[in-house]
Design a protein around this motif. Sequence first.
Motif, short mmCIF file in Angstrom:
data_model
loop_
_atom_site.label_atom_id
_atom_site.label_comp_id
_atom_site.label_asym_id
_atom_site.label_seq_id
_atom_site.Cartn_x
_atom_site.Cartn_y
_atom_site.Cartn_z
N ILE A 2 0.82 -1.21 0.00
CA ILE A 2 0.00 0.00 0.00
C ILE A 2 0.86 1.27 0.00
O ILE A 2 0.59 2.22 -0.74
CB ILE A 2 -1.00 0.00 1.18
CG1 ILE A 2 -2.00 1.14 1.03
CG2 ILE A 2 -0.28 0.05 2.50
CD1 ILE A 2 -3.14 1.07 2.01
N SER A 3 1.90 1.29 0.81
CA SER A 3 2.74 2.49 0.89
C SER A 3 3.51 2.72 -0.41
O SER A 3 3.70 3.86 -0.83
CB SER A 3 3.71 2.40 2.07
OG SER A 3 4.54 1.25 1.94
N ALA A 4 3.92 1.64 -1.06
CA ALA A 4 4.64 1.77 -2.33
C ALA A 4 3.71 2.31 -3.42
O ALA A 4 4.10 3.19 -4.22
CB ALA A 4 5.23 0.43 -2.75
N LEU A 5 2.48 1.79 -3.46
CA LEU A 5 1.52 2.27 -4.47
C LEU A 5 1.14 3.72 -4.20
O LEU A 5 1.01 4.52 -5.13
CB LEU A 5 0.27 1.38 -4.50
CG LEU A 5 -0.76 1.73 -5.57
CD1 LEU A 5 -0.14 1.72 -6.96
CD2 LEU A 5 -1.94 0.77 -5.51
N GLN A 6 0.97 4.06 -2.94
CA GLN A 6 0.66 5.45 -2.58
C GLN A 6 1.78 6.37 -3.07
O GLN A 6 1.52 7.40 -3.70
CB GLN A 6 0.48 5.59 -1.08
CG GLN A 6 0.27 7.04 -0.64
CD GLN A 6 0.35 7.21 0.88
OE1 GLN A 6 0.84 6.34 1.60
NE2 GLN A 6 -0.14 8.35 1.35
N LEU A 7 3.01 6.02 -2.77
CA LEU A 7 4.17 6.82 -3.18
C LEU A 7 4.25 6.93 -4.70
O LEU A 7 4.46 8.02 -5.24
CB LEU A 7 5.46 6.22 -2.61
CG LEU A 7 6.74 7.01 -2.88
CD1 LEU A 7 6.68 8.38 -2.21
CD2 LEU A 7 7.94 6.22 -2.39
N LEU A 8 4.08 5.82 -5.38
CA LEU A 8 4.10 5.83 -6.85
C LEU A 8 3.01 6.74 -7.42
O LEU A 8 3.26 7.53 -8.33
CB LEU A 8 3.90 4.42 -7.40
CG LEU A 8 5.12 3.53 -7.54
CD1 LEU A 8 4.70 2.13 -7.95
CD2 LEU A 8 6.08 4.11 -8.56
N ALA A 9 1.80 6.62 -6.87
CA ALA A 9 0.66 7.40 -7.38
C ALA A 9 0.88 8.90 -7.16
O ALA A 9 0.70 9.70 -8.09
CB ALA A 9 -0.63 6.95 -6.73
N VAL A 10 1.27 9.28 -5.96
CA VAL A 10 1.48 10.70 -5.65
C VAL A 10 2.63 11.26 -6.50
O VAL A 10 2.52 12.36 -7.06
CB VAL A 10 1.72 10.90 -4.14
CG1 VAL A 10 2.19 12.32 -3.85
CG2 VAL A 10 0.46 10.58 -3.36
N ASN A 11 3.72 10.52 -6.62
CA ASN A 11 4.85 10.98 -7.44
C ASN A 11 4.46 11.09 -8.91
O ASN A 11 4.88 12.02 -9.60
CB ASN A 11 6.05 10.07 -7.27
CG ASN A 11 6.76 10.29 -5.95
OD1 ASN A 11 6.61 11.34 -5.32
ND2 ASN A 11 7.52 9.30 -5.52
N GLU A 12 3.68 10.15 -9.39
CA GLU A 12 3.24 10.18 -10.79
C GLU A 12 2.38 11.42 -11.06
O GLU A 12 2.55 12.10 -12.07
CB GLU A 12 2.45 8.91 -11.12
CG GLU A 12 1.93 8.84 -12.53
CD GLU A 12 2.98 8.42 -13.55
OE1 GLU A 12 2.66 8.50 -14.75
OE2 GLU A 12 4.09 8.05 -13.17
N ILE A 13 1.48 11.72 -10.16
CA ILE A 13 0.60 12.90 -10.31
C ILE A 13 1.44 14.17 -10.32
O ILE A 13 1.28 15.04 -11.17
CB ILE A 13 -0.46 12.94 -9.19
CG1 ILE A 13 -1.43 11.77 -9.34
CG2 ILE A 13 -1.22 14.26 -9.22
CD1 ILE A 13 -2.29 11.51 -8.10
N LYS A 14 2.35 14.28 -9.36
CA LYS A 14 3.20 15.47 -9.27
C LYS A 14 4.11 15.62 -10.49
O LYS A 14 4.29 16.72 -11.00
CB LYS A 14 4.03 15.44 -7.99
CG LYS A 14 3.22 15.67 -6.74
CD LYS A 14 4.08 15.60 -5.49
CE LYS A 14 3.27 15.88 -4.24
NZ LYS A 14 4.10 15.79 -3.01
#
Length: 176
Positions: A85-97
């Motif tokens: 979950i934490s890896a997907l959260q980080l990936l998603a937020v970084n991708e958006i930014k």
Amino acid sequence: MDLSKYFLYASSLTTAGVVVTMLAYYMFGRQAKANGGNINAMPVADDKTPILQLRLQAHERMIIFVDRINPANLLLRLHQPGIEISALQLLAVNEIKTEFQHNITQQLYVESATWNVIRKLKDDTIAMVNNAVKNLPADASGVELSKNVLHYMSEIEENPYELTIGLIKQDIHQLF
């Protein structure tokens, strides 16, 4: 004899001048008639064509941006089997930014109100992902995060990503 050469030279220059003047009048006279008799008016479309192309490209890029940060597309694109979950959260937020930073200059060509909606949509998407993580246990899988976000999206009456794309399309239609 020198006087006759002088008159011959002067008459040939005068003839050339008359021919050039007639050509100029013929070429620019048609333009003047097309512009209501104003010979100084240039066609507007030629002057604004490059900026129009840039504005259209900016709107296209904003539609792509909104589509790419839509959680239905974003989470599907980023999902990997067994991702935490934490890896997907980080990936998603970084991708958006990253996507947003890649398109930041497009605000020059998009209406201010539309740009503000796009920026808010970006911020709301990041908040949605982060809030979905808060409601899940720390050992949950990325699949649980995706389910949680998509469940939240299904409860929203009007899809904000579709509404934003509709707003961008309205801006494009105002250009024509």
